[in-house]
Each structure stands twice: as structure tokens, then as C-alpha cells.
Design an enzyme around this catalytic site. Structure first.
Site, short mmCIF file in Angstrom:
data_model
loop_
_atom_site.label_atom_id
_atom_site.label_comp_id
_atom_site.label_asym_id
_atom_site.label_seq_id
_atom_site.Cartn_x
_atom_site.Cartn_y
_atom_site.Cartn_z
N LYS A 128 3.04 24.95 -3.76
CA LYS A 128 1.74 24.37 -2.90
C LYS A 128 2.08 22.34 -3.38
CE LYS A 128 -0.45 28.18 -4.79
NZ LYS A 128 -1.64 29.50 -5.31
N ASP B 23 1.61 38.34 -12.54
CA ASP B 23 0.42 37.44 -11.50
C ASP B 23 -0.97 37.92 -11.54
OD1 ASP B 23 0.03 35.97 -9.36
OD2 ASP B 23 -0.58 37.73 -7.69
N LYS C 89 6.66 39.85 -2.60
CA LYS C 89 5.05 39.17 -3.28
C LYS C 89 5.36 40.92 -3.33
CE LYS C 89 4.78 34.81 -3.25
NZ LYS C 89 3.90 33.35 -2.85
N ARG D 242 0.62 -1.63 -0.28
CA ARG D 242 -0.27 0.02 -0.12
C ARG D 242 0.98 1.45 -0.64
NH1 ARG D 242 -3.57 0.05 -2.30
NH2 ARG D 242 -2.98 1.60 -3.18
N GLU E 97 7.12 39.42 -8.14
CA GLU E 97 6.05 39.90 -8.72
C GLU E 97 4.92 41.17 -9.07
OE1 GLU E 97 3.20 36.49 -6.14
OE2 GLU E 97 2.14 38.32 -5.73
#
Lengths: 276, 276, 276, 276, 276, 276
Positions: D132, D215, D164, D97, D194
Site C-alpha cells: 500500500k 487476516d 489470498k 521543493r 492468508e
């Protein structure tokens, strides 16, 4: 006790017992419910480990509150309330077993140590522990021995020199082993040699060692060894020390009696925790 | 036994004992010297943990060689050679204490379990362990129980549901607690309820639980409970199980008898390791 | 969720992301500057993990303050403010990504679970997760399933018995496998057997198992199996459970439907954190 | 992939799944039984992670043997045998698994990345990942992106500068932020800013940054930005990159397109392991 | 050196340096390329740490091969080849810096120790290290001192008793402090007291301590102290021990001279590793 | 400095020094006794690490109180009181050595860095550290360099590209190595190439690298290289940088001068802590 070390023991014990969560408590107990508990002696014993007991709950939730009636080293009687706790009910239920497992074991060791200490009372002999401790719990168990009135032998292999028969054979005799130890090890450590015969004792004395362990000697030989050594070295008796044998050994004039059973065979005492 | 877990236990035990180095062996033993050792039973017992014993030395040095005469579950007699080891002499000396501490404790548990198993022989009752194990060593101690012929209860709080009086009180009664457990916990777990009275037993039966623990009941009440329950649930007897009480409980027809003493109070057996 | 476990997950995630330091924030942000942030739903979803989100920041700095508008299990709408935070600006910037990564994933799982739960509404079937979780995050993902209205299957290999075809083959048939499981495993665990055919189901019933998994059966066979089993065991349907297939399976009367996709393929929901 | 890191991920994943032991396998499978297994693609996909898959079994038992038919980066078809394993049957069952969980996730990421790479083919744009990723698995997921033909953005906060809006606000404007970054951070790092508007882009160019992130710009604005920037900086497009939007963005001439979905929302591919 | 401990130091050092991967080597070096390297002394020094150096590469890849020309304790000359390595080129490049950092530091310590040992040659004084070591590297640094001909003082706070002015003040005088130490600490440890004046020395002698440290005494007072003490205790001189001051102190007849600079201020020696 | 990382360094350093307990303090000091201490400069230096110093005591006991007179980056004079502490006397004694070991080393690095910075004052050159740091302490040592006015080079192998001779040889020339790096590594990293000759410099310029390291060049060649490079790349000088050589190199117009000695050979400064 080294605080950081104890904290790691407690975290590991909780992880072992809780696994991925206490499912029974999770199912049955409202996470916001508060509770109180009393910790009661179910037999008479010497208390050891009440701070570790509390630390288990504080590790789960620092908001747990408590009041303490009895502290380490005190003799508690059957039925006495040792302490009371108040806090989240779920925390009290989840931590109970680990906390009891630790304090019951530690109190068991203190209680057995106390029996040995009383068995040798009236002599100069100190009761010592050994390295025959539960793996992972040595710091707690050696502490419990002192709570019971005993003394600690070296903690482990790096903070004491104990030259045994195999070391002697490997080094080529007692004298050679002692010379090697003086050369290799920090000057802050005394040198102890394990002796099985009076000839060994004489060789150890000749090598100028500071401590002589009489290993598995009968009482008669022990007496002769003590006499032979006089003030030249500390004398430790060791080997299958029942209470009776310890009492006899103590009377021979040895300074120290080491007892493996203190930590490897002390039965846990009976303590319960009741939610009120 | 979970191998990765055991390996961590052994590493921690060695670190605890060795500290920053075995100074006596470092001083006295040539690092290139080889040695052999025999491991001898100093009393009769049920052997448990010989693989753990070997793993201690293999952790220090994978080149250590060995031959095994006796394996887990066998009854060894006083004086028997359990196994022989060959390898660097320093490794044999440094690992000895930790290896013995583990195997002596495990064999002690297996030996005590065996006594309980024989005490209930001729009945259908199984002897079970509890969560009253040494913190950090549960995986080894529960294994030792099976070696002695016993069975394991749940490992910890996440792999079994045991609804005790406090859970019942918090949930608002046995029925409510059982409903909560069915809702909250995986369907793969049976539900066990601790009962102190026959009324408790009736309530548990009404709630359809799969296991009923008779907690600290006298033998007469136990008999009534067993009759009441019939085939509707498994029955576990628990509470201060001396050998004598376990034998009596077994005769009432309970399925399971759990004994905390197996792990919290089994004395270590006596084993020695001799360098040849 | 086990708090200590979650705390370790968060620390590891922060270490992974921060490395030896957040250089951009270190360069641009005065360490003494304070800031506030709002956490906003960029789409509609079921919220899960707001406590984990907060814990990320509290791990970096226990002084971070917050107010919570929405809690786990609530359906939030696009544009809603889920919570607000206040604290050192650098902490808010450094923790943002890890906190979002965790809550977005957890909410994605809760949201997908909710869809399955609604697909089977009106039947008795429960939606279950599986062990097809993200390595390292199982405790969080299984929690998110319950937030979405689902139920947990066993957590891992040690807290549930699931006898599959390979186990059956190795043991020599279903009956032999079940007997072995009864002998080997704690009595606190139910026994579940995976069945691919009606003959398997009959064999499992004959062996007295408590749970039968119908593995990859078509709906017609599933119906027959459910009828065959009646009240003798719980029935779990498993295998490629799309929403449509789950709805059909639920109508056959199975008790449980396990869905791997809940955790292995739930897309993350879109949440943003804006510094004000 | 950093080998030591991957090894830790695998050990943690096994510990999570195995807990204190695989009870079903322990009950049903003779520890000495050997077995073989084939790993089969249940759908078409880009393979990633076969070495990690194997490492899971080798971690449990270094004696496991294998032969590999397909390696990372290859497109496998439904029904193909990816590899075969031979070793202790219990090990094959216990590791299955975790091994599948890892390879299915990694192959899912490679397969989704490949779709994006093909969507922008014929342009100069590279497909990039983001931060992410799944907490704890970043090293594996970023590797899987490269297997699918994508490129890695910075690994975490310490090995890349991405200024940013909040950093800009905190520093007092783009110019000030860039000056601070040049002063504070190693000279080995490029500076990326950004930008949400063309004015931002102009300010970033004025500050001499090496990378400009557009962005959430629409395609028309993106085109203007690309023209404005020319060869003065690398251009990265970011924000809700569907396959269609990525294709359009690529045609504007941007150098890099970063896609969070590669790692936060790639569905796992379907792979099975069959014991023969 | 404790092997398990050293292995952890090396793993941590590699993790610190490699982070999530050696990107330069990953980009430029074929993972299958093999290479050889020679390790060359760029100045003359006493070698220490060649085994640690090798262990760094073996930790990365156990297949690395090597031949050793010089071992710990040997005086190498500028230009000499200390050892040669062969293995994966990428491994050689990735491990180089960590391996050199360790061996250069250790050899620096051995080389400085050797200078002190030679400065006191012809006397009975031993050169000792202190606890002024680099946090985390004590086991390696204390080993390097012995390689250079020095001796180790206690490893840390748990394996030696050193009663300083503050302990004396807290205990209420030298006699009280010594009595407390005899009562509290294992009998395996000698007691050392730090003395700043001849009156301190007299008090220490009166208390029967085994080691007297003369702290920051001028040479004339040192001489008087040595005379006063005679054979009643070991004498250690301590405090700002330059080579010149150490030579003078040695001539007073002290047994031990402890030098913090051995570990806190030894410059690294210059060693290079050349890929052939 | 990454706070979590520093906290781990401190815990490991305390564990290393304290072992299983500070036996001298345990024997002599009442656990309830309070004390105060002053930290005094025994020579002039640039202070670095006062927060780490305090964190050592706060790790042992969060109740320790303090007042700070001097902060990192300030030049302290011999005899100045840097800070004062108040708290449990035992904690002050037990933590003293570790705290001093860390701050003395960090201040030593800051002080040496400051000397280099002053040696190049009046030029544009920045003083850089290297990866020649103490294994395990890099985060602290690189921080100390910035306290002394220096700048950090890449932290480790994953956050900077430095193509050296062996990478060039493996890749088949400078151009090929640079192309490989552009393909393989994140776009957020600049590319630096180590050059030993002017031909190397020309090749690096041809490949469009952003940073050129002049490795072990004499000053005359360095001047030519600087002229050749102009504004096309940053220029770093490296190799056996004595204070004198650094001053000469700075005058050639290089941007950066990296100095291994800052971290591998800075002597510790002398600081003492006195209990009042």
C-alpha cells in the site's frame, strides 16, 4: 514514413504544447460537447501531411471522425476546404495548434520542393533533400520532399557513405578513403565522394566510386566534370542551390541536385481550422 | 532554457542522425585521431544557440575542448570565427550536422526577431512569439526569440489563458467564458481574450479581463480599440504581422505584437564548420 | 487531468507492482476464468479517482466491463458499493492493489479538502493546494483537490510567478524583483509576492503586484494586511494551516488560503474490492 | 535502494515541478550567483532520505557542495540543522521543493514506523510494510520503513507468493492452491497463505505452507492460531493495525505484523530549507 | 558500435537483472568494502566485448578501476586472465552476471565467425552476417562478427535494398521491382536481388542490379551463376551455410557468403569472474 | 509472461530492424495490397512463442488476421504448417524477420529444455534455467523454458537469495551470511547457499538454509551430499550440465538441476514464412 516513429513525434508535440492541461478549454468547454471543424487553405500550396494532421486528433481521442477532400501531393487553392473533422469540441480545440504546426511545415516543404522540381523540368536532374532537417522531424520532412516531387538523399549517417574533404584528409587521400570504406561498410551501400575540383573528380573516378558530388562548383566547371565522368558514376551537384542556380546546374547534365533550403528554410504555408 | 529538456532534444537529434553509426567516419578516421575545428559565419546574423552547439559535441564526448569568441545575442559578421573546438576528429565529424542544424535555426529566429524589434523601435510595443513553433523544439525557439530581443508569450496550453472565439461560443459569451476561467484556472494566470471587433473589446472590458488581443484588425480599428481600452488592460495585436504591418501596429499604442513567422518561417542562417 | 500523463502514471505503477509477473495469480488462477468484483467504501468519504481506478484495469485488459454507482465529488457512506467490475479474474486480482492505492489516496485528499472548504464556508476564501504534492502524482493530487471543492495554485515553477524572500534578496528588493519578473516572464502570468510583514505588504503594493501572499502571519496582522491591500491585489494566506487557523484566516477577508497538508499529509481512505 | 531507479524518480519529479523552466528564479536570480542553505528540522522526527535530498540538487548541478550533520535513522530534534548546501543560488531555489517533498515524506514514514517498532518492543514481532505504497515511490518508501526499524514484505507481485481468499477459491481450496504454487513458481520463494479462520489455519498447515497470515483476526483467535501453528510456519498478523492493536497482536507471539498505514497514511514531517 | 545505443542496452540489462535491488549482496556485503576480480577464460576463444563488459560495471559505479590484458579480436587460451577489476565489492558482485552474459555471447559470435573465415581462407569470399540477430542486441552482435573477421550485411530494413521473391511478385517481375527501387530509394544504396535460378540471375543482370544473391543454390548451379555474372555484379551466396558448404561455395568464386548461424546459433563461450 | 514487458520488447525489436523504414517493401509493394502467409517448420522441434510471433504483426497493424494450427509446447514436425496469416502484404514482409527471430530462439530454448527433461525422466529432478539469459529477453526465455517442461529459477537479483562464495567470504562465513540474509531480506524468500564441498553443505545445514546448491560437484560427492541433506533442504545441482551429466546428477536424488546452456547456447530452430 515509419508509423511508430511518427506516433512518437505526435505524442511528444502534444505533451510539449498541452503541458499539464489546456486550461482555457477546460474552463470554457463542456467535456461532452461535440463540434465540427473545417480545415481551409489560406493560400495556394502543395498539400503534405494531412494524415499526420488527423493523427494528432486521433491520438487525443480515437473517436474523432473526418472526411478528406484533398490528399498529399495535390495542389490546393486559397479558400479550399482540405478536410472536415467532427468530434469532442475540446479535443478539436486542444489539438488544433500542434496539428497545424505539423501540416503547415510539411506543406511548406512540399511547396518549395515543387518549385525546384519545376525549375529543373525538361532535364534529367532529380531534386534531393539533405540532412539539414529540423532535429526530431526528419522522417516527416523527408517524406514532404517526396510529396513535392523530390527524392531523398541518405536518411542519416548510417545508411549512406559520403566521403568529404575531412574524411579524405584523415584517410590519406581519396583512394585510401574509398578502400577503407569498401572494407568497413556494408556492400549494400554505394560510395559517394565530395569533390571540389576537377582533380578531385579524376581521383574519385580512379578510385571507382559510384557517386560523385560536385561541391560548390561554378556552372562551367560543373559542365567539365559531367563530361569527364560520363557514365562512370552518378553526379550530384550541391551548394547554395537557389532556384536559378539549380536550373543552370540541371542543364549541365548532372543526375542529382541537393538543396538544403528545402528543409532548413521553407516558410510554413498558411492554413486555418475553423470550428463551425 | 530547461537543461534537462535541452539534453533530451540533443540526444534525440543525434540518435536520429547517427542511426546505428556514422559509417563514413568509422571507415576513414582513426578513432584516436585528434582534430580542431573553427565555426564560421557565412553571412551576418544575430547569434543564438552556441551553448546548444557545444552541448552536441559534449554529449558525444565530454572531453571535447572549446574556446568561444561570440555569445548569444551578439551580431556576427560574415567571415567571423564564432568559436573553435578541439577533440577527437571522429566526434567533430559525427556531431557537425546536428550542431549546425540547431544553431542555424536558432540564429535564424533570433535574426528575424531582431528585425521586428528594430521595426517597432521608438514605440512601447514588445515583439512576442506564439505557439507556432517547431514541434519538439519550442524551448529552444522561444529562447532564440528572447536572444533576438523579443518576449515570450505563454509556453503552451497550461500556462496561459487565451480565450478565443470558439471558447467564447462554447461558454455562451465573453462574460460567461471569463467567469468560467476565473473559477477553473489558477489565480496566478491573467485572462486574455481574443477580440475581432470593437464590440468584442467592449465586452471583454466589461468582463474585467487583463489582456485583450486584437485579432486581425486593420490599423484604424486598432487605434480605436487602444483608445477604448486605455489602462484597463494590456493590448496585444496579432495576425499576419509583416515587418511593415508590425511597425504600423506599434504606432497605435498596443503593448504587444505577436508574430508567428518568428518561429514558423525564419530561414536558417548560413554557418560552416571547418576542420583545420 | 491530462489523459496521456495519467496513462503513463498508471503504466509505471503497474510495472512497479507487477515486476516480471504476478506469480501467485499465475499459479492459482485459470487465465480463461472470468470474475466480478464490487468496490466498497469501508468508511465515509468524498470519492475521487474512480476513472483512474477503472483505467488501471483497462490498461491491463481493455475488455474489462464495469458499472458505476458513484462518481467523483460524491459523499459515499460506509458500506456503499461504489462500482462493480467484470472481466478476467486474473486481471481483477493483479490490478487490485494499484487501483486501490491510487483511488484511496485521491479520495483521502478530496475528503481532507472538503473539511477545509467547510471550515471556511460563509466566507469568500477559497482553499488552495500547494506544490507539496507527491512526486510523480501532482496531476492526480491537484485534480483531487478540486473534487473536494478546493482550487489549484500554480501547477509548477513554469506556470506561475511567486517571488519569495530569497528571490527578493537576490534581485535587490521587492520593487527590483517585480520589475525583473515583468521583463522576463510572459505577460500572461500574474505576479505574486510572499510577504512576512506589513512593510513587505506596502512594498509589494507599491510595486503593483497582483497577488500578495501573507506568509505565516498571525490573525491580527493578517487583518491589518487585508485592510491595507483592499482591492489592489488578491490576498493569499499561507503557513501551517490547521482547520482552526484556516477558519480564522478566512474571516479576516483573505481571498485564498493555501494548505500544504491537503496533499502531503492526507491519510488514505479505506476502500476494499471484493471478488464475488 | 536501487540507484538507477532512484535517479529516474528524481528526474521525473524535477520535470514535473520545473516544467519548461522556473520563471521566478529565472527573472530574479543572476545565474552566476552562489548561495548557501541550511536544512532545518521544524519538529522532532526520524530522518530518512538525506541522500535523496542531496541527489535532487546534484541532478540539477553536479557542482553543488554539502556537509551533512545527520544521517538516516537518527532522531533529530526541532531546530536542528540537518545539513548545509552551497552552490548556484538558482539551483538551490529551483530544487528546494522537490527535495523537501521527498525527504519530508520519507522521514514521515520512518517516524511512524519507529512508533510501531517501539509499540511492540519487548516482543519478537517485526513490523512490516505492505504494497500500500505511493505509486512510483515504492523503492523509497520501503527503504524509509527499514530506516525506521521496520522490515520489508515482498516488493511486488513477482517476488513473493501470497495466496489470498480469491486465489484459494479460484484454485479450488488451500491445498490445491499451494500445490499449484509449488509447481508454477520458483523454488526460491516461500509460500504464504492468508487465513481468516482457525480452519483456514489448519488447512494451511496441512498443505505445508511456510508462512501463515492471520487476516483481521481478533486477539483471542490470534492467540489460538499462534498456538496451533507453533514452529511449523512463520506467523504474520495483518489488518487495521493501530498502534494499540499492534501492541496486543505482538504479545500473542506472532512473528510479523504488517501495517499498511506506514506508507499510505504517514503524515509528512516539517522541514525547511533556508537560504543564508 | 554506437556508444549511446550500447549504453541503453546495458542499462536495460541491468534493470532486468537487478529489479528493485540485489538482496543477497545487500544482506551480506558491507557497502564500503572494496574488492578485486579477475576475468578468466575457461576455454579458448576469440575475445569480443571487453569494453562492454567494463561498461557494465562503470554504469553501476564510475569509480571502478581496471587493467586489461587482452582486447577484442585476440585469441585467448583456456586459463588466461583477460582483465582485472577493482572497486566496491558489492558493485563487482551485482554486475557480474550481466557483464558475463554480454561478453560470453559476443565472444561466442566472434569465435564462430572466425571458424567460417578460416574455412574460406585462400578464396576471395567474405563472411557476412544477416538480420537473424538477437532482438535488441544487433549493434553488439554485428560488431562481434567484425571482431571475428567477418563483414556486416545491411543493419536493417532501412539501410539496404534486398529484393526477394515476394517483392518481385508484388512488383510484377524483377525488372519492375528494380525500377521501383531506383525510383523510391536513395541513390546511395545499391540494389541487391535474391535469385533462386539461373533465369532469375539473367533477369537480374538484365535489370542492371549491383548485387546478386544466390539463394539456396547447389554448388554446381552456383558455379554457373558466378560465371554468368562475371564482373557485372557482386555475388552473395546464402542459405544453410555450414562450415563445409561455406568452404565449397567460396571456391566457386562468390564474393560474399552470408551465414545466419553466426548470430542465431553461436554458443556462448565460457568465461568466469573470480573475486580475489 | 508480463504482457506490457513483451510489448516493449517487440516495439524495440521492430524499431531496431525497421530503422526509418523498410525501403525495399516501400519501393516494391502497393500499400493497399493484401497477402497471406504460412509459417512452416523446416525441422522438428518444440514450439514456443507463437503468440509473440503474432504480436509482432499485430503491433505493426492490428488488422492482421490469423489461424493457428499449433500452440506452445507441442512437438511440430518438419514441414508442418504452424499457422497462417492474412493482412497487408507490406506488413507481412516488414515484420517477418523480427517475428521469426523471436520464435526461432524461443522454440530453440524449449526444444533444448525438452531434451534435458527427457534425460532426467524417471527421477524426481526438475530442470531449471539460470540468469544466463540474453540481456533484454529474459521474460521470453524463461517462459520458453517452462514451455519445454523446465522450471524457472529466480528471475533476477531481487526475487531470490543465492549466497555464493563471495557473499560468504564478505559476510564472514556461511552462518553469518545466512543471519544477515534473514535480517535484511523479506521473509517471503527462501535462502539458498552455494556449496562446493561437503563441509560447506554441513555448514549450510547448520545455518538452517532452505535450499543447498551443489556447485560443480562430481557425482560421487553429490550422492554423499544428498544423503547428508535428506529432507532438511531442497538440493540443486549446478555446473556444466551436459545432457549426460544431468542424467547422472538426477539419479543421485537431487531435486533441481540448473542448466545455463538452456538459454545461453540453445541453437535457433529453423522456421520459414512463405507468402502465398
Amino acid at each position: 514514413m515509419d508509423g511508430m516513429n511518427v506516433s512518437d513525434i505526435i505524442k511528444a508535440a502534444l505533451a510539449e504544447d498541452i503541458g499539464h492541461g489546456d486550461v482555457t478549454t477546460g474552463a470554457c468547454v463542456d467535456p461532452d460537447a461535440e463540434g465540427t471543424a473545417v480545415v481551409i487553405a489560406k493560400e495556394g500550396f502543395i498539400l503534405a501531411g494531412y494524415e499526420v494532421f488527423l493523427e494528432v486528433f486521433l491520438t487525443l481521442d480515437p473517436s474523432v471522425d473526418f472526411s478528406v477532400n484533398r490528399v498529399d501531393g495535390e495542389r490546393v487553392k486559397k479558400g479550399e476546404v482540405i478536410m472536415e473533422l467532427a468530434g469532442p469540441l475540446a479535443t478539436l480545440l486542444t489539438g488544433e495548434r500542434v496539428a497545424l504546426n505539423l501540416m503547415q511545415r510539411m506543406s511548406g516543404i512540399a511547396t518549395l520542393t515543387d518549385k525546384y522540381v519545376r525549375a529543373v523540368s525538361g532535364t534529367n536532374a532529380r531534386i534531393l533533400d539533405t540532412r539539414k532537417t529540423t532535429p526530431g522531424l526528419r522522417v516527416l520532412e523527408k517524406y514532404a520532399v517526396t510529396v513535392g516531387g523530390g527524392y531523398n538523399h541518405r536518411f542519416g549517417l548510417s545508411d549512406g557513405i559520403l566521403i568529404k574533404d575531412n574524411h579524405i584528409a584523415a584517410a590519406g587521400g581519396i583512394a585510401a578513403a574509398v578502400i577503407a570504406a569498401r572494407e568497413y561498410t556494408p556492400h549494400t551501400l554505394r560510395i559517394e565522394v565530395e569533390c571540389e575540383t576537377l582533380d578531385d573528380v579524376k581521383a574519385a573516378l580512379g578510385a571507382g566510386v559510384e557517386i560523385i558530388m560536385l561541391d560548390n562548383m561554378d556552372v562551367a566547371t560543373m559542365k567539365k566534370a559531367v563530361k569527364l565522368i560520363g557514365d562512370s558514376a552518378l553526379v550530384e551537384a550541391s551548394g547554395n542551390m537557389t532556384l536559378k542556380h539549380a536550373a543552370e546546374a540541371a542543364k549541365t547534365g548532372v543526375d542529382l541536385i541537393s538543396v538544403g533550403a528545402l528543409t532548413h528554410s521553407a516558410p510554413a504555408v498558411d492554413i486555418s481550422m475553423k470550428i463551425m
